[in-house]
Scaffold this active site. Structure first.
Site, PDB file in Angstrom:
ATOM      1  N   GLU A 168     -14.041   7.083   1.743  1.00  3.69           N
ATOM      2  CA  GLU A 168     -12.943   6.836   2.718  1.00  3.69           C
ATOM      3  C   GLU A 168     -12.282   7.111   3.323  1.00  3.69           C
ATOM      4  OE1 GLU A 168     -10.901   5.263  -0.975  1.00  3.69           O
ATOM      5  OE2 GLU A 168     -13.262   5.450  -0.486  1.00  3.69           O
ATOM      6  N   GLY A 189       3.588  -3.176  12.097  1.00  6.92           N
ATOM      7  CA  GLY A 189       2.726  -1.827  12.024  1.00  6.92           C
ATOM      8  C   GLY A 189       3.477  -0.837  12.788  1.00  6.92           C
ATOM      9  N   LYS A 190       4.555  -1.248  12.333  1.00  5.80           N
ATOM     10  CA  LYS A 190       4.860   0.464  13.135  1.00  5.80           C
ATOM     11  C   LYS A 190       3.934   1.531  12.427  1.00  5.80           C
ATOM     12  CE  LYS A 190       8.862   0.155  10.166  1.00  5.80           C
ATOM     13  NZ  LYS A 190       7.999  -0.383   9.043  1.00  5.80           N
ATOM     14  N   HIS A 243     -12.980   9.622  -3.096  1.00  4.56           N
ATOM     15  CA  HIS A 243     -13.192   8.445  -2.416  1.00  4.56           C
ATOM     16  C   HIS A 243     -13.410   9.384  -0.798  1.00  4.56           C
ATOM     17  CE1 HIS A 243     -10.846   5.794  -5.057  1.00  4.56           C
ATOM     18  NE2 HIS A 243     -10.184   7.491  -5.508  1.00  4.56           N
ATOM     19  N   CYS A 259     -15.229   5.843  -7.329  1.00  3.45           N
ATOM     20  CA  CYS A 259     -14.217   6.402  -8.343  1.00  3.45           C
ATOM     21  C   CYS A 259     -14.670   5.854  -9.782  1.00  3.45           C
ATOM     22  CB  CYS A 259     -13.122   6.335  -8.081  1.00  3.45           C
ATOM     23  SG  CYS A 259     -11.668   7.257  -9.042  1.00  3.45           S
ATOM     24  N   LEU A 260     -14.202   4.026 -10.319  1.00  6.22           N
ATOM     25  CA  LEU A 260     -14.150   3.649 -10.694  1.00  6.22           C
ATOM     26  C   LEU A 260     -15.741   2.788 -10.582  1.00  6.22           C
ATOM     27  CD1 LEU A 260     -13.171   3.036 -13.781  1.00  6.22           C
ATOM     28  CD2 LEU A 260     -11.961   0.629 -12.703  1.00  6.22           C
ATOM     29  N   LYS A 298      14.539 -10.706  29.705  1.00  9.42           N
ATOM     30  CA  LYS A 298      15.525 -10.645  29.583  1.00  9.42           C
ATOM     31  C   LYS A 298      15.873  -9.929  28.217  1.00  9.42           C
ATOM     32  CE  LYS A 298      17.106 -14.970  26.816  1.00  9.42           C
ATOM     33  NZ  LYS A 298      16.836 -16.257  26.507  1.00  9.42           N
ATOM     34  N   VAL A 347       0.538   1.593  12.912  1.00 10.31           N
ATOM     35  CA  VAL A 347      -0.609   2.146  13.963  1.00 10.31           C
ATOM     36  C   VAL A 347       0.864   2.599  14.929  1.00 10.31           C
ATOM     37  CG1 VAL A 347      -1.840   0.457  15.428  1.00 10.31           C
ATOM     38  CG2 VAL A 347      -1.553   0.260  13.047  1.00 10.31           C
TER      39      VAL A 347
END
Length: 538
Positions: A511, A16-17, A509, A382-383, A224, A19
């Protein structure tokens, strides 16, 4: 001068670098700073455009037409900014630049080597971005894991930047993994210590460590790790899995991450404006009105990251409207007349997914015919929109209607879709699609214009085939229409059946422009219609 924040990963991939980088960008922007984010990917592809989604997930498309890593989606959603093709460089693109310079003789006979030529090229890219965008902060995420051979040039390059005269303008965040052993009942820090030692051996001392784990890491473990890595305890932050990924900026704010970064750079901290983000996050935790079952019809069904932005757009709209969204993937390649009712009848809504290649296309066409007949809210992307158009052609009597993309040599095939003007089979595969943002104009009386509350929008594209103009009149009738067009090129941008509750396909798209602070209008409309179907069944 810009301040540079470098984000590296250790122990395992997929921590998750992206994010983490996006969340830090969110916190800095909320304080009024300008932010640019860059993802440096070690793989040799020039861009992810030709890769299977099973390799790295979806290909995210930027406003200016860059085919990029899916982490760009995190950056744009979390920071609420449009980034560009400059936000993603791969080893392939960097080596391409270097080899072009070598062919032009720009190295003046020198032996071209990883150090200094590859590392210098990486540094040049970063500094050119600094000049071009002039942002207060440039966040650079290094793909892969420290210790990977292919990542080494990037690590050496950013280490070199920290050693230059502007070294005080660099801050390093290392995202690493702390495994929990059930047998002994404790967290193990040795993998993290080993990862940090590798970084230090390459010239980088992390300024902050994010310890990823399933659960919160206890204070003794933080102490630690801090002692083993020569950091203060406040600079070692537990980063457990959260109930919702959009809580991460608020979590890191509570841990003082932005304050630590600003103090390091000698910048006075100011109170962040996180009101809207907090309101969104609070909606996540509110009791939901209902759970909606959305069936996703596509072919990359075993890897959800293949449709990452669609998943997030659905989730964002669900949160905005107060619904839990349950996603179920249906392999369109396995869909047939015998099992279609079993697969789709219980759906509150169906999304016919994008993709390339013939596998699963017939299942998408079959699904488009079935959901239209049963009036199940259906959204083709799209498709998916192309499958809805082919479905209409077959209902109109063109029994072997398909796309030129799937030409089999059958002399009776009818091609509803063909190459966009200027594209053809001789094009290289990579970088030759219709890419990036362009306008779409809708018919005033169309459903899609009603949902957008506008007759013109700008959306992002990634495709090579379009509806042939000679089929438009043949396929349109009193219910089905091609309701959207490019205003100049006259390319078809949307189709719909106005007699159905929601039966809309779009060539673009949507999204990619859905954000937590601005849910996409089409996804919101789709979720609302799915909720109406759910309530109608009760």
């Amino acid at each position: 001068m810009s301040k540079f924040i470098f984000v590296t990963g250790g122990v395992i991939s997929g921590l998750g670098k992206g994010v983490a980088a996006a969340s830090i960008g969110n916190l800095l922007k909320s304080r009024g700073f300008s932010v640019f984010v860059l993802k440096l990917d070690p793989y040799l592809n020039v861009d992810p455009g030709t890769m299977s989604p099973y390799e790295h997930g979806e290909v995210y498309v930027t406003q200016d037409g860059g085919e990029t890593d899916l982490d760009l989606g995190h950056y744009e959603r979390f920071i609420n900014e449009n980034f560009s093709r400059d936000s993603n460089y791969t080893s392939g693109k960097i080596f391409w630049n270097i080899l072009e310079k070598e062919r032009l003789g720009e190295y003046k006979g020198k032996t071209v080597q990883y150090i200094p030529h590859v590392t210098d090229e990486i540094i040049l890219i970063i500094k050119n971005i600094e000049k071009k965008y002039n942002s207060d902060f440039i966040i650079v995420e290094i793909g892969g894991t420290v210790g990977d051979i292919e990542s080494n040039p990037f690590i050496y390059a950013i280490a070199q930047m920290s050693g230059e005269k502007n070294g005080l303008n660099t801050f390093f965040i290392h995202v690493t993994y702390v495994p929990f052993l059930e047998t002994s009942g404790d967290f193990k820090t040795k993998p993290t210590q080993d990862s940090v030692n590798k970084l230090r051996g390459m010239g980088i001392k992390p300024n902050m460590i994010l310890l990823r784990s399933n659960d919160k890491v206890e204070n003794a473990v933080l102490t630690k790790v801090a002692k083993a890595t020569f950091l203060s305890e406040k600079s070692v932050i537990s980063a457990p899995d959260l109930a919702n990924v959009y809580e991460m900026p608020l979590y890191l704010e509570k841990k003082g991450a932005a304050n630590i970064i600003l103090n390091y750079f000698g910048i006075n901290d100011v109170k962040p404006n996180l009101r809207k983000w907090t309101m969104f996050a609070n909606k996540v935790n509110k009791e939901k009105k209902d759970t909606l079952l959305i069936k996703m019809l596509g072919k990359y069904t075993s890897f959800s990251d293949a449709y990452k932005s669609i998943n997030e757009a659905l989730k964002i709209s669900g949160i905005d409207l107060g619904y839990d969204i349950k996603i179920e993937y249906i392999d369109s390649n396995l869909l047939n007349e015998e099992n279609i009712s079993t697969n789709l009848d219980d759906a509150d809504g169906v999304i016919i997914l994008p993709g390339f290649g013939v596998r699963g296309f017939e299942g998408k066409v079959l699904g488009a015919i079935y959901t239209r007949e049963k009036d199940i809210p259906t959204f083709g992307i799209c498709l998916g929109m192309q499958a809805m158009s082919v479905a209409q052609a077959r209902l109109k009597g063109f029994k072997k209607a398909t796309s030129k993309e799937f030409a089999s040599g059958d002399k009776d095939e009818v091609y509803v879709l063909d190459y966009i003007k200027g594209k053809n089979e001789k094009d290289k595969m990579g970088g030759t699609l219709r890419l990036g943002e362009s306008p779409s104009v809708f018919k005033k009386d169309s459903h899609i214009a009603k949902y957008y509350k506008s007759t013109e929008v700008y959306e992002r594209h990634r495709h090579r085939y379009e509806i042939q103009h000679n089929f438009i009149e043949l396929l349109e009738d009193e219910n089905f229409s091609f309701s959207g067009y490019h205003p100049e090129l006259k390319l078809v941008e949307s189709c719909e059946d106005k007699s159905k509750s929601f039966y809309i396909g779009v060539q673009y798209h949507p999204e990619f422009t859905a954000r937590p602070l601005s849910p996409h209008k089409l996804f919101n409309a789709f979720v609302e219609k799915a909720a109406e179907r759910k309530n109608g069944k009760k």
